[in-house]
Design a protein around this motif. Structure first.
Motif, PDB file in Angstrom:
ATOM      1  N   SER A  17      -8.112   1.195  -8.812  1.00  0.00           N
ATOM      2  CA  SER A  17      -7.937   1.121  -7.366  1.00  0.00           C
ATOM      3  C   SER A  17      -6.493   1.384  -7.018  1.00  0.00           C
ATOM      4  N   LEU A  18      -6.128   1.268  -5.698  1.00  0.00           N
ATOM      5  CA  LEU A  18      -4.780   1.641  -5.315  1.00  0.00           C
ATOM      6  C   LEU A  18      -4.029   0.684  -4.401  1.00  0.00           C
ATOM      7  N   ALA A  19      -4.642  -0.201  -3.643  1.00  0.00           N
ATOM      8  CA  ALA A  19      -3.940  -0.994  -2.637  1.00  0.00           C
ATOM      9  C   ALA A  19      -3.417  -2.308  -3.190  1.00  0.00           C
ATOM     10  N   PRO A  20      -2.080  -2.483  -3.296  1.00  0.00           N
ATOM     11  CA  PRO A  20      -1.529  -3.726  -3.820  1.00  0.00           C
ATOM     12  C   PRO A  20      -1.663  -4.892  -2.848  1.00  0.00           C
ATOM     13  N   VAL A  21      -1.667  -6.106  -3.388  1.00  0.00           N
ATOM     14  CA  VAL A  21      -1.750  -7.317  -2.586  1.00  0.00           C
ATOM     15  C   VAL A  21      -0.336  -7.752  -2.213  1.00  0.00           C
ATOM     16  N   ALA A  22      -0.086  -8.122  -0.976  1.00  0.00           N
ATOM     17  CA  ALA A  22       1.242  -8.560  -0.527  1.00  0.00           C
ATOM     18  C   ALA A  22       1.540  -9.964  -1.043  1.00  0.00           C
ATOM     19  N   SER A  23       2.839 -10.283  -1.181  1.00  0.00           N
ATOM     20  CA  SER A  23       3.236 -11.604  -1.658  1.00  0.00           C
ATOM     21  C   SER A  23       3.989 -12.366  -0.576  1.00  0.00           C
ATOM     22  N   ALA A  24       3.982 -13.691  -0.689  1.00  0.00           N
ATOM     23  CA  ALA A  24       4.630 -14.555   0.288  1.00  0.00           C
ATOM     24  C   ALA A  24       6.104 -14.762  -0.067  1.00  0.00           C
ATOM     25  N   SER A  25       6.908 -15.077   0.941  1.00  0.00           N
ATOM     26  CA  SER A  25       8.333 -15.320   0.722  1.00  0.00           C
ATOM     27  C   SER A  25       8.554 -16.744   0.204  1.00  0.00           C
ATOM     28  N   VAL A  26       9.533 -16.905  -0.695  1.00  0.00           N
ATOM     29  CA  VAL A  26       9.803 -18.174  -1.356  1.00  0.00           C
ATOM     30  C   VAL A  26      11.311 -18.375  -1.397  1.00  0.00           C
ATOM     31  N   LYS A  27      11.773 -19.607  -1.256  1.00  0.00           N
ATOM     32  CA  LYS A  27      13.194 -19.907  -1.357  1.00  0.00           C
ATOM     33  C   LYS A  27      13.540 -20.163  -2.822  1.00  0.00           C
TER      34      LYS A  27
END
Length: 169
Positions: A17-27
């Motif tokens: 497949s081709l669409a990557p999953v986005a990640s959340a921002s972390v401190k």
């Protein structure tokens, strides 16, 4: 006595497949940010995309570094025997709904100047299996955990865990 130990593991599970999953921002802490910058600089030098921090990988990496310090052990498996990939899944970096799921992990510990992000990064890059995790083309996400404590009779030991991954829907 100064000491640096490094261990690596890479697990790859792939499909298509081709669409990557986005990640959340972390401190991140300063040492975690420094190590991430070194990793992304190396990836850029090799023509690879930067990795971004995923909250789930960050939580898994931090928990593993803390557990190794508190339980006085050093291995990719959790104290209970759970594999690093199972731990990463337990923290939420799952393959559910994905056609491609790939994870890898580097761990290291050092004392004194050998426990700095720069020393850990240098050791990883001078080890073929560790370098392979850092320079895996598919990886888009990362989590870095750092913990400090006593280990096997030595005080001030710093543990690092780098969990990397890619999820494609």
């Amino acid at each position: 006595m100064k000491r640096l130990i490094v261990v690596t593991c890479l697990m790859v599970v792939t499909a298509l497949s081709l669409a990557p999953v986005a990640s959340a921002s972390v401190k991140l802490t300063r040492p975690e940010r420094e190590l991430l910058a070194l990793i992304n600089h190396a990836r850029a030098r090799h023509g690879l995309q930067r990795v971004t921090v995923a909250r789930t990988l960050e939580r898994a990496a931090r928990a593993h570094s803390r557990e190794m310090v508190t339980k006085d052990y050093f291995t990719h498996s959790s104290f209970s025997g759970e594999s690093f990939s199972a731990r990463i899944i337990r923290f939420g970096y799952t393959f559910s709904g994905c056609t491609r799921w790939t994870v890898g992990e580097d761990i290291a510990y050092g004392r004194g100047s050998l426990g700095s992000p720069k020393a850990i990064f240098r050791a990883w890059m001078h080890s073929k299996p560790h370098r392979q995790v850092i320079l895996t083309k598919l990886f888009r996400n990362a989590g870095i955990g750092r913990a400090r404590g006593d280990f096997r009779g030595m005080d001030g030991v710093i543990f690092f865990t780098l969990d990397c991954g890619a999820r494609v829907r």
